[in-house]
Design an enzyme around this catalytic site. Sequence first.
Site, PDB file in Angstrom:
ATOM      1  CB  SER B  66      18.586  32.061 -16.063  1.00 54.53           C
ATOM      2  OG  SER B  66      19.010  32.363 -14.728  1.00 54.53           O
ATOM      3  CE  LYS B  69      16.711  30.789 -12.667  1.00 57.00           C
ATOM      4  NZ  LYS B  69      16.337  32.246 -12.629  1.00 57.00           N
ATOM      5  CE1 TYR B 194      18.758  27.146 -10.210  1.00 56.45           C
ATOM      6  CE2 TYR B 194      20.386  28.433  -9.113  1.00 56.45           C
ATOM      7  CZ  TYR B 194      19.243  28.101  -9.989  1.00 56.45           C
ATOM      8  OH  TYR B 194      18.563  29.209 -10.433  1.00 56.45           O
ATOM      9  CE1 TYR B 246      16.718  35.871 -14.835  1.00 57.47           C
ATOM     10  CE2 TYR B 246      17.755  37.359 -16.561  1.00 57.47           C
ATOM     11  CZ  TYR B 246      17.847  36.176 -15.822  1.00 57.47           C
ATOM     12  OH  TYR B 246      18.856  35.117 -15.825  1.00 57.47           O
ATOM     13  CB  VAL B 264      23.419  36.463 -15.243  1.00 58.80           C
ATOM     14  CG1 VAL B 264      22.163  36.821 -14.889  1.00 58.80           C
ATOM     15  CG2 VAL B 264      23.772  35.188 -14.585  1.00 58.80           C
TER      16      VAL B 264
END
Lengths: 310, 310, 310, 310
Positions: B66, B69, B194, B246, B264
């Site tokens: 992540s 992102k 992705y 998160y 993660v």
Amino acid sequence: MIEIDEKDLHYWLEHVKIYANNGKVADYIPALANQQPEINATAFYPIGDKEVACAGQADYSFTIQSVSKVLTLALALIQHGEQAVFSRVGKEPSSDPFYSIQKLEVEKPSKPLNPMINAGALAVTNMIRGRGSEEMVEEILNLVRLLTDDPSIEYDEEVARSEFETAFLNRALSYFMKQNGIITGSVEELLDVYTKQCAITVNVKQLARIAAVFANDGKDPDTNQPLLPSHVARVCKTFMVTCGMYDASGTFAINVGIPAKSGVSGCIMGVIKESGGLAVFGPALDEQGNSVVGMHLLKDLADDKRWSIF
Amino acid sequence: MIEIDEKDLHYWLEHVKIYANNGKVADYIPALANQQPEINATAFYPIGDKEVACAGQADYSFTIQSVSKVLTLALALIQHGEQAVFSRVGKEPSSDPFYSIQKLEVEKPSKPLNPMINAGALAVTNMIRGRGSEEMVEEILNLVRLLTDDPSIEYDEEVARSEFETAFLNRALSYFMKQNGIITGSVEELLDVYTKQCAITVNVKQLARIAAVFANDGKDPDTNQPLLPSHVARVCKTFMVTCGMYDASGTFAINVGIPAKSGVSGCIMGVIKESGGLAVFGPALDEQGNSVVGMHLLKDLADDKRWSIF
Amino acid sequence: MIEIDEKDLHYWLEHVKIYANNGKVADYIPALANQQPEINATAFYPIGDKEVACAGQADYSFTIQSVSKVLTLALALIQHGEQAVFSRVGKEPSSDPFYSIQKLEVEKPSKPLNPMINAGALAVTNMIRGRGSEEMVEEILNLVRLLTDDPSIEYDEEVARSEFETAFLNRALSYFMKQNGIITGSVEELLDVYTKQCAITVNVKQLARIAAVFANDGKDPDTNQPLLPSHVARVCKTFMVTCGMYDASGTFAINVGIPAKSGVSGCIMGVIKESGGLAVFGPALDEQGNSVVGMHLLKDLADDKRWSIF
Amino acid sequence: MIEIDEKDLHYWLEHVKIYANNGKVADYIPALANQQPEINATAFYPIGDKEVACAGQADYSFTIQSVSKVLTLALALIQHGEQAVFSRVGKEPSSDPFYSIQKLEVEKPSKPLNPMINAGALAVTNMIRGRGSEEMVEEILNLVRLLTDDPSIEYDEEVARSEFETAFLNRALSYFMKQNGIITGSVEELLDVYTKQCAITVNVKQLARIAAVFANDGKDPDTNQPLLPSHVARVCKTFMVTCGMYDASGTFAINVGIPAKSGVSGCIMGVIKESGGLAVFGPALDEQGNSVVGMHLLKDLADDKRWSIF
């Protein structure tokens, strides 16, 4: 015994066809967007080896769409039994629209609320026996052929393909359920079966015969031969009452009060206890996705003939 | 100027590594489930052409998950500008988990709440320029190579493939957004990009350098050459504070108070204003999906060094 | 005509009373928490001036709780008509628990989904005519006296007071609806009426008689004198099927298939079409808040006597 | 050090006051509905014993409304410590509107997401020490008097009464939380305190001084005497960034990037790190409930002076 003859149907269809102006043909499915809103038809198939009565364009063929949810539910119950089917899908009505995904995330464990919303119907279709999608579709077609007593029943390839190509929401629902173990195997194959079951074509006389089988507790309305186990017919009728008309089911139960199932092509089948099956077609839909002409016809007939089971 | 040297990092990493026992390696991604929970590493990359400091297994490579992102957000902002990007994805923190789909259905118009939840990150990746997924991945890799000053950066093919094959939830999110016009083109191609961006591999020294670029307002921490426009760096840092950890972002803002982003795989990058970038790795995760060792290290260092920007 | 005699009731009650062990007395209402789980009773009130049949502690009095929701709905429909009532409360089943508040916020315009959930029942009670709460309670009591043919019916002051003092959730629902214009006037006065209607006490013979009136389409089961307009009786029965058993209504429709309404005191009334009314009492509840003994008795009797209306 | 003088304030206030036309005075609180949208004012209170600068109607008094949420949070943290406070209220931003009740039902255990939404603020006020509402209000007033250095600070009785009489939604939230044990004692008393804390009146100079205390890490901006523990000031500032501007907080963090809190009377206080406190008033609100003039002023000043902490 409630009697309905062709004169009744003509009278009431004439009376309600004007309401088509209040609705809108389903435009989110390209192959349905071309349907002509002024077409309409209705048929009543009585129990007891009598003639089917009809009015309007009774030979016009349309796709059954969500009506297929009842038929795959019946098939899955026959093939796997109540316990297996209801381990994958719930029995409770939903106040959310048929395409809703929220509850799948909120409910623990994740399980579609009932087999009449899209998520539940997809989970049910996923259970149909068959090696590959072709065999699964054949199983479903065979049930429809049995109930209509017409071995020529097929699905509309163009409608199926059109829905397959644009079924983004059903893919979203399916992948979400695959993540949660409700659906197994290939989502694309499942969508192939699902869009074909929705694209099965019938006319109102054939659809009325399907409803008549349910009205006759699963037995052939002409010969009384068992076509569906009576408890399967009963479970299906119960779902038609509690969840058959999308999120207008509660209102429909009060206003009409019979087991019924609608499809976004504009068809509705209604089950009149111990009397017969009624089908109506009119592609202009209300906001909940139910045929406007169909809803008015059912309401007026139910009032006039005192159909409500309540 | 906050000073952090290798002694500091050794001391604090020793101090917190025991907490790995309280966490659990991400097991829902097969390729991550094999990670050894006892591995840990940290690095601090200072601004001002000074030596990187590190502790633990600092050469161990892991996938950024992540953290990517933030990087695709930066890339999309550079390629399309704020207006275009924020027409597809919102700016508000979400109290729902990163994988949640509900809000996409509830919010009208449907738009992912921010680019740090999966739905938002998928919408951002969908905007990256390139003819086909290969070119899009190359664009992302080139940005990472630029920020790490290491042209050899690649993605881990096995991890990418493993995530691609099990990305049912991300497919559900993507198809739902495709239905609503947030995502265009092929969902499978989007998932291909992705899962590859998530599988880009770095070590803590490289990750710390990326954080240092943000700490230096988008400029190279060694040469002060601009690598990212300063307003793009600022927007990214803002999202790292409001949504970077998160659904523990609010708590992290209070306990630590710096822009940070976790993945993660067990990595976290933290941006220390005008000082440098910190990276920490430890694959045992807490319930929100953040590295347990990483969270403790950041909290202790933030307390000790008074890092909070608030 | 379905025949049920005292032998039947004795047999089936003996058979199911063991299930009380699987349930739990409602403990969130102090005055109900003292109920003894081993008490149970059942009664069948036939249409046609015949003797009531009963088994168990048939003279034991209990409060009707949520069964009152059906009675105030009937009263509001008589006093104001369908249009007025359904401008304040919807007709659709809810998949949420009876105490849920979420949908009030989500639905636009805000309106309780149906009159069988607490929010909807409060909105209905708010419509009952009367200057002040005393007159409103008297209106409701008078209806119950009429249906039971017993002018001595009263409410239990201690239970009413206990529920009034702890009705925080119902206050939350009421204030939320007051904010949205669904409820007018004093919330405290509304709660006063509502907790008193819930505390009306009957025994199973009286409750069975109420059910028998519905089974007889609103007419007195002995004299056939009209007590409720038949369309009001029909609307009430429809809601009992679609929403009468909290969020187990769909399952109950499949398993039993009759209009029924339960209360958290442990009572259930069931309407057997053209035959009579059945009442059952057993205070141990399942997770949905329905009497465990009652649910088993109804299921077994429905299977044995083929009660399902579907 | 960021310098702001009166000329700056005049210039920017002139520049943005036209935007008042785009907003709407809060009309759901009767006492606020009368506010004149064309009134506006701003003040900057610098750290370091310097003169306050102001522009517009700087002596005009208004009620602080939701700004009080920050002050009661500070008071509760001082009185009970972080652990106790955050056992009753969470730390995570919410993407729902400030008045939302849904999450209280969905989250398990039920706990308001943060102290800046109404539910959380009510839970915090419920913790303020005092025998009875009068003492509690006095505690809050004393804190405001301390921070403004003005012992004459009071609340507006008419506004407090008006809000108390119409606070149906806050009653709904409070009763829901009482049901779940988040709130104890009398809801009416809690509402009494809450509506009075919201009705505390200040002018922009006083509000700017409160912000300046936060900017100075809890110390008096003139004398540097500690008024709030620095960690309490820091926690409050963190919430102002993540949740201070209702559900526009994320956008505000990107566009402006400073700790700020708004109230529906039309006031906003902004904390400029190591520099001072800014207050702005203009009762015309945007859709999220923030002052239109205030938002534009803060955005333009933040751009011009490079205030963002990110």
